[in-house]
Design a protein around this motif. Structure first.
Motif, PDB file in Angstrom:
ATOM      1  N   GLU A 812       0.820  -1.208   0.000  1.00  0.00           N
ATOM      2  CA  GLU A 812       0.000   0.000   0.000  1.00  0.00           C
ATOM      3  C   GLU A 812       0.852   1.255   0.000  1.00  0.00           C
ATOM      4  O   GLU A 812       0.467   2.278  -0.592  1.00  0.00           O
ATOM      5  CB  GLU A 812      -0.935  -0.009   1.212  1.00  0.00           C
ATOM      6  CG  GLU A 812      -1.900   1.155   1.262  1.00  0.00           C
ATOM      7  CD  GLU A 812      -2.881   1.062   2.423  1.00  0.00           C
ATOM      8  OE1 GLU A 812      -3.458   2.096   2.809  1.00  0.00           O
ATOM      9  OE2 GLU A 812      -3.070  -0.062   2.963  1.00  0.00           O
ATOM     10  N   ARG A 819       4.289  -2.934  -5.756  1.00  0.00           N
ATOM     11  CA  ARG A 819       2.958  -3.163  -5.196  1.00  0.00           C
ATOM     12  C   ARG A 819       2.436  -4.540  -5.571  1.00  0.00           C
ATOM     13  O   ARG A 819       1.988  -5.305  -4.707  1.00  0.00           O
ATOM     14  CB  ARG A 819       1.981  -2.092  -5.689  1.00  0.00           C
ATOM     15  CG  ARG A 819       2.217  -0.685  -5.160  1.00  0.00           C
ATOM     16  CD  ARG A 819       1.243   0.289  -5.813  1.00  0.00           C
ATOM     17  NE  ARG A 819       1.414   1.647  -5.365  1.00  0.00           N
ATOM     18  CZ  ARG A 819       0.741   2.208  -4.355  1.00  0.00           C
ATOM     19  NH1 ARG A 819      -0.156   1.504  -3.699  1.00  0.00           N
ATOM     20  NH2 ARG A 819       0.952   3.462  -4.014  1.00  0.00           N
ATOM     21  N   VAL A 820       2.458  -4.860  -6.871  1.00  0.00           N
ATOM     22  CA  VAL A 820       1.928  -6.147  -7.313  1.00  0.00           C
ATOM     23  C   VAL A 820       2.731  -7.284  -6.699  1.00  0.00           C
ATOM     24  O   VAL A 820       2.164  -8.289  -6.254  1.00  0.00           O
ATOM     25  CB  VAL A 820       1.940  -6.232  -8.852  1.00  0.00           C
ATOM     26  CG1 VAL A 820       1.577  -7.645  -9.317  1.00  0.00           C
ATOM     27  CG2 VAL A 820       0.972  -5.213  -9.441  1.00  0.00           C
ATOM     28  N   ALA A 845      -7.140  -5.549  -2.958  1.00  0.00           N
ATOM     29  CA  ALA A 845      -6.023  -4.654  -3.263  1.00  0.00           C
ATOM     30  C   ALA A 845      -5.259  -5.140  -4.491  1.00  0.00           C
ATOM     31  O   ALA A 845      -4.878  -4.324  -5.365  1.00  0.00           O
ATOM     32  CB  ALA A 845      -5.092  -4.549  -2.061  1.00  0.00           C
ATOM     33  N   THR A 848      -7.332  -4.549  -7.585  1.00  0.00           N
ATOM     34  CA  THR A 848      -7.327  -3.123  -7.911  1.00  0.00           C
ATOM     35  C   THR A 848      -6.026  -2.731  -8.603  1.00  0.00           C
ATOM     36  O   THR A 848      -6.035  -2.006  -9.620  1.00  0.00           O
ATOM     37  CB  THR A 848      -7.514  -2.301  -6.622  1.00  0.00           C
ATOM     38  OG1 THR A 848      -8.763  -2.646  -6.023  1.00  0.00           O
ATOM     39  CG2 THR A 848      -7.469  -0.812  -6.912  1.00  0.00           C
ATOM     40  N   GLU A 849      -4.910  -3.202  -8.081  1.00  0.00           N
ATOM     41  CA  GLU A 849      -3.613  -2.850  -8.652  1.00  0.00           C
ATOM     42  C   GLU A 849      -3.442  -3.452 -10.049  1.00  0.00           C
ATOM     43  O   GLU A 849      -2.908  -2.801 -10.964  1.00  0.00           O
ATOM     44  CB  GLU A 849      -2.495  -3.334  -7.716  1.00  0.00           C
ATOM     45  CG  GLU A 849      -1.135  -2.746  -8.026  1.00  0.00           C
ATOM     46  CD  GLU A 849      -1.108  -1.228  -7.872  1.00  0.00           C
ATOM     47  OE1 GLU A 849      -0.343  -0.572  -8.617  1.00  0.00           O
ATOM     48  OE2 GLU A 849      -1.857  -0.693  -7.015  1.00  0.00           O
ATOM     49  N   ARG A 852      -5.340  -1.411 -12.569  1.00  0.00           N
ATOM     50  CA  ARG A 852      -4.686  -0.139 -12.865  1.00  0.00           C
ATOM     51  C   ARG A 852      -3.441  -0.305 -13.727  1.00  0.00           C
ATOM     52  O   ARG A 852      -2.994   0.637 -14.375  1.00  0.00           O
ATOM     53  CB  ARG A 852      -4.336   0.575 -11.564  1.00  0.00           C
ATOM     54  CG  ARG A 852      -5.557   1.051 -10.799  1.00  0.00           C
ATOM     55  CD  ARG A 852      -5.190   1.587  -9.427  1.00  0.00           C
ATOM     56  NE  ARG A 852      -6.382   2.012  -8.701  1.00  0.00           N
ATOM     57  CZ  ARG A 852      -6.385   2.369  -7.414  1.00  0.00           C
ATOM     58  NH1 ARG A 852      -5.238   2.341  -6.723  1.00  0.00           N
ATOM     59  NH2 ARG A 852      -7.499   2.731  -6.827  1.00  0.00           N
ATOM     60  N   THR A 853      -2.864  -1.511 -13.696  1.00  0.00           N
ATOM     61  CA  THR A 853      -1.652  -1.755 -14.489  1.00  0.00           C
ATOM     62  C   THR A 853      -1.960  -2.457 -15.802  1.00  0.00           C
ATOM     63  O   THR A 853      -1.062  -3.003 -16.440  1.00  0.00           O
ATOM     64  CB  THR A 853      -0.638  -2.573 -13.675  1.00  0.00           C
ATOM     65  OG1 THR A 853      -1.268  -3.790 -13.228  1.00  0.00           O
ATOM     66  CG2 THR A 853      -0.137  -1.786 -12.480  1.00  0.00           C
TER      67      THR A 853
END
Length: 963
Positions: A812, A819-820, A845, A848-849, A852-853
């Protein structure tokens, strides 16, 4: 209880509205409508309260209510408070319940009362108290509730009638005041009558109970002049003229009691009820009460006066033989005196005597010269002991005597205190011991009396207990065991009063002077325990090393050794040693047994050992131990602070397993119990902190904030260690409310408090994880460093849940591609843990990541899994976040398909196996063991089953039936 004499058979005047309310209530109670004799469905009970000053006919009204209740087919339980019996614990409860149970054999009583036998039996005088710790107040009241409820259901419909409630003993009155609101749900009508100006503080709740009169008592008014005239003419004849009747009303003020007594005097004197004789009424009225009654009594002779005095001292349900012994009269002389008092309308009854009216009893008692009254109480104490009634019956009389340094008095009062305390009445026991201390006791017994007095005050007046126990230690004590017990009890009450440093120092002083090695070891164990809960302990790392060295040498041969080993397990949790090390010592501590309800031990160590397994990712084992511990509490009747802790911490276990709805239910139950114990206590801090944490997990931030405000969950924080750590939960709440800088300050302060003490396990206190999130808003680089340090500590502890949660936080606050990576590793760890809620957070989470990628297919899989798991956990806020992410990805939550054989056949082999076990009633831990997977994986498998077959667990067996 002996039935009251039928002395009130006269007509009731101007009580039509009161009797109408009674008839309506009895009609509903009997299952009949008040307007016609037709079944009205389920019988409903309730409360009727009558309030009025002395002499307004409350007793007569209640006698009529009893008569009407019997005529309606009701079982009637009846009791009456007594001016002289107010200090006799459970006097009213015994009058009500004992006749319904007395006469049964012990085996019959045990069968009837079940697990409540040892708890309520002593309070009701049905059996002797058992050795060991007494039930707490709430546990005993729960037991009495059960007995009355059980009787009401078995012997319905039932009327419980209590007269002179203002004179009922505190223990009984608190119980009935708490029970009264439940009467509406039972086939039971509770009727009480009292003098409002004499109702004690502990019965104030009676004034506002939601009864049948619109939430207030029914007030009794004096009789009108017309009603007095009718009463006079009913007794003296229709020829009583108006002037005479008006004067009767004027001199009595409309008091039914005084009017009846006045008319009786007129009849006895043979006066003509005309205006010509009206001037004599004031003198006759004066003879009915007060000094006039005393003068009338004096004219009956000295022996009769002494017998009346003895009866007034004994109170209610007076046996003539015992009254004669107290008065010092022979059998014949006492019989003559009783006849004279019956003739004078002062006493009534034959085998059992009582005063015609409480006003008369009060007047007679107050007329006894003070010195004679003290002597009569002393004589009464001797007589009841000689009669075989025991020290408890004598104690109320000894309270009225003057101290004279009599060892016999001290012995009786101490014995009465033991009986009363074990029966569950610490307030009464404390009054007996305070009186014994003022006697005073012989010097050799003074320390023991102070210790007993302190023990009786333990739960209600901890500050007073400390003073008594410290005074006891200043006395010469020949009995080494007594001194040790005083030290143990003093350290316990200091610790429970949030004075942990004093508790530790008390034990340290005694350890230095104790020669017995086993006693010293016990004291060391107690000191280790209280130091473990000290937030301000200056030397925690050194203590940990000493504790580890000592525990490694012990083999668990007795309870003291197992306590030390158990504390070693808990210390390993706090310090963040390998989880396997903590579990190893916890299993060693349990090998010889750890009872949660040892009479002379605290419950803290067994609870800490149980929680060790929870932090080590074995919550199923924790719940097994809690189930056993709660059963121990219930057997002992401990339903106050002990049960509050049990429910609250069990809620925390469910929270960490991701069962948030269950956790909320448990913690609210624990909070209700904690509120009965009192605000500001450790039990209260635990309950509120866990409730706030659960509400935050469920996404109800505003409700969590209101809860914190309502319960004062803020600075100053308690000096005792509370888990979850109060300051950390408060910082988490600030962060959830968007106050990141304030949150960072609180969380950093928590770290400065815990880190120097070596408490560095993020599984126990995740202050670093929340701090990293707070710092990310204003210092991203520092946030990453904080998160990675917490991750290193989690990896050292080694549980999948701790590592997975730390990885999710690191993701986070970390930049870019990390992050991934962190989230994928987090999910992998959490899938092997029981932390379903944390798994749901990581899945959402990660999804979501990935979205976004630019990886929508992978994102959808994780978001769907995260949504399903969040829904299973009851994490509504997280579920909404998952839905929002799915919507952003152009996806909708999958709708469940219709249930049927085709759908069931689409289950994977592992899903089918999990579903089959669930349909046969297996729990998630049992399914996990049989399939060889983590509990979180079981949650995921069952979530998939529910999604595919469109059912919940309650319908699982039916859904799978076609296969």
């Amino acid at each position: 209880m002996v039935r009251h004499a039928a002395r009130n058979s006269r007509t009731l005047f101007e009580r039509d509205s009161e009797l109408a309310a009674v008839d309506e209530a009895l009609g509903e109670l009997a299952g009949l409508r008040p307007d016609r004799a037709e079944p009205a469905g389920r019988p409903g009970g309730g409360l009727l309260a009558f309030a009025g000053r002395a002499g307004l006919g409350k007793t007569t009204l209640l006698a009529e209510i009893r008569r009407r209740a019997v005529a309606k087919g009701c079982t009637v339980l009846s009791a009456r408070g007594g001016d002289q019996e107010q200090r006799v614990a459970f006097h009213v409860a015994r009058q009500l319940l004992q006749p319904q149970l007395a006469g049964s054999s012990e085996s019959e009583l045990r069968a009837s009362l079940g697990s409540w036998y040892d708890i309520v039996g002593p309070a009701l005088g049905l059996c002797a108290p058992t050795d060991g710790a007494p039930p707490d107040q709430q546990g005993l009241r729960d037991g009495l509730d059960w007995v009355l409820t059980h009787l009401a259901v078995r012997r319905a419909p039932m009327a419980v009638v209590l007269d002179d409630a203002h004179w009922a003993d505190p223990e009984s009155l608190r119980w009935l005041a708490g029970f009264a609101p439940r009467a509406e749900q039972l086939p039971l009508l509770l009727v009480v009558a009292y003098r409002p100006d004499e109702l004690p503080d502990h019965a104030e709740s009676f004034r506002g109970l939601p009864g049948r009169a619109g939430g207030r008592p029914i007030g009794l008014e004096p009789l009108s002049a017309a009603a007095v005239a009718r009463l006079v003419r009913e007794t003296l004849g229709a020829h009583a003229d108006d002037a005479f009747c008006r004067e009767c009303w004027a001199v009595t003020g409309g008091s039914p009691f005084e009017t009846v007594e006045l008319v009786a005097k007129v009849r006895d004197r043979g006066l003509s009820p005309t205006g010509a004789g009206a001037h004599l009424l004031r003198d006759l009225a004066a003879a009915v009460k007060g000094s006039g009654l005393v003068d009338r009594l004096d004219r009956l002779g000295s022996s009769t006066v002494r017998f009346a005095w003895a009866c007034a001292v004994l109170g209610t349900e007076i046996r003539p033989r015992l009254a004669a012994a107290v008065a010092g009269l022979g059998h014949e002389e006492a019989a003559d005196a009783a006849d004279a008092l019956r003739g004078a309308r002062i006493l009534t009854g034959v085998e059992t005597l009582e005063f015609v009216h409480p006003l008369i009893a009060t007047a007679v008692y107050r007329a006894i010269p003070p010195g004679v009254r003290v002597a009569l109480h002393g004589q009464a104490a001797w007589c009841v002991i000689d009669d075989g009634q025991g020290p408890s019956a004598a104690a109320r009389h000894l309270l009225e005597t003057h101290p004279e340094g009599d060892p016999w008095v001290v012995r009786q009062l101490r014995a009465a205190a033991v009986e009363t305390l074990r029966a569950g009445a610490p307030d009464a026991a404390r009054s007996y011991l305070a009186r014994a201390l003022s006697e005073p006791p012989p010097p050799a017994e003074r320390a023991a009396v102070l210790y007993e007095l302190g023990s009786a005050s333990l739960l209600t007046e901890p500050a007073t207990t400390v003073n008594h126990l410290r005074a006891a230690l200043e006395q010469p004590i020949a009995d080494a065991r007594l001194r040790q017990n005083i030290v143990y009890r003093l350290s316990q009450v200091l610790a429970h009063s949030d004075r942990l440093a004093e508790a530790s120092e008390t034990l340290a002083r005694e350890i230095r002077t104790t020669g017995d090695a086993r006693v010293r070891l016990r004291m060391v164990a107690e000191q280790f325990m209280w130091d473990a809960f000290r937030a301000d302990e200056p030397d925690h790392p050194s203590r940990s090393r000493r504790l580890a060295r000592l525990a490694d040498r012990l083999h668990g041969r007795d309870l003291t050794e197992r306590y030390i080993i158990g504390l070693r397990a808990w210390d390993a949790i706090l310090r963040g040693e390998r989880a396997q090390t903590a579990v190893h010592h916890a299993e060693r501590a349990l090998a010889g047994g750890l009872c949660w309800a040892e009479p002379d031990r605290g419950f803290e160590v067994p609870v800490l050992v149980a929680l060790t397994f929870m932090y080590a990712d074995r919550p199923g084992r924790t719940e097994e131990l809690f189930e056993t511990g709660i059963a121990d509490y219930e057997r002992r009747g401990w339903r106050g602070g002990h049960m509050s802790f049990a429910y609250t911490l069990l809620a925390y276990v469910r929270y960490r397993r991701g069962r948030l709805a269950e956790a909320e239910d448990f913690v609210r139950d624990g909070l209700r119990l904690a509120e009965r114990v009192g605000p500001g206590t450790p039990a209260h801090w635990y309950a509120v902190g866990i409730l706030v944490e659960v509400l935050l997990a469920r996404g109800r931030v505003d409700e969590a904030a209101r809860t914190a405000d309502d319960y004062g969950f803020a600075k100053p924080f308690p000096s005792a260690v509370v888990f979850p750590d109060v300051q950390t939960v408060y910082g988490e709440l600030l962060l959830a409310r968007g106050r990141s800088e304030d949150a960072a300050a609180e969380l950093a302060a928590a770290g400065r408090r815990l880190d120097p003490r070596g408490i560095r396990n993020p599984a126990w206190c995740p202050w670093q994880l929340h701090l990293a999130r707070a710092e990310s808003h204003h210092d991203p680089e520092r946030a990453v460093a904080t998160a990675l340090e917490a991750l290193a500590r989690a990896r050292q502890f080694g549980t999948p849940s701790a590592v997975g949660q730390a990885l999710r936080t690191a993701a986070e606050v970390s930049p870019g591609a990390m992050r991934v990576k962190y989230l994928e590793e987090s999910v992998a760890h959490l899938e092997r843990s029981p932390a379903a809620y944390e798994l749901a957070r990581a899945l959402v989470a990660l999804g979501t990541e990935l979205r976004r990628t630019g990886r929508p297919a992978d994102a959808a899989e994780h978001l769907y899994r995260g949504l399903d798991t969040a829904l299973q956990c009851g994490a509504d806020g997280l579920a909404e976040a998952a839905r929002a992410e799915l919507a952003a990805a152009g996806l909708r939550p999958r709708r469940p398909h219709a249930t049927g054989t085709d759908t069931v056949h689409t289950l994977t082999a592992r899903e089918r196996a999990a579903a089959d076990l669930a349909a046969r009633g297996r729990t998630e831990p049992e399914i996990a063991r049989e399939l060889g997977v983590a509990e979180a994986e079981v949650v995921r498998l069952l979530s998939a089953v529910y999604r595919k077959i469109g059912t919940e667990s309650t319908g699982l067996a039916a859904a799978l039936a076609p296969t």
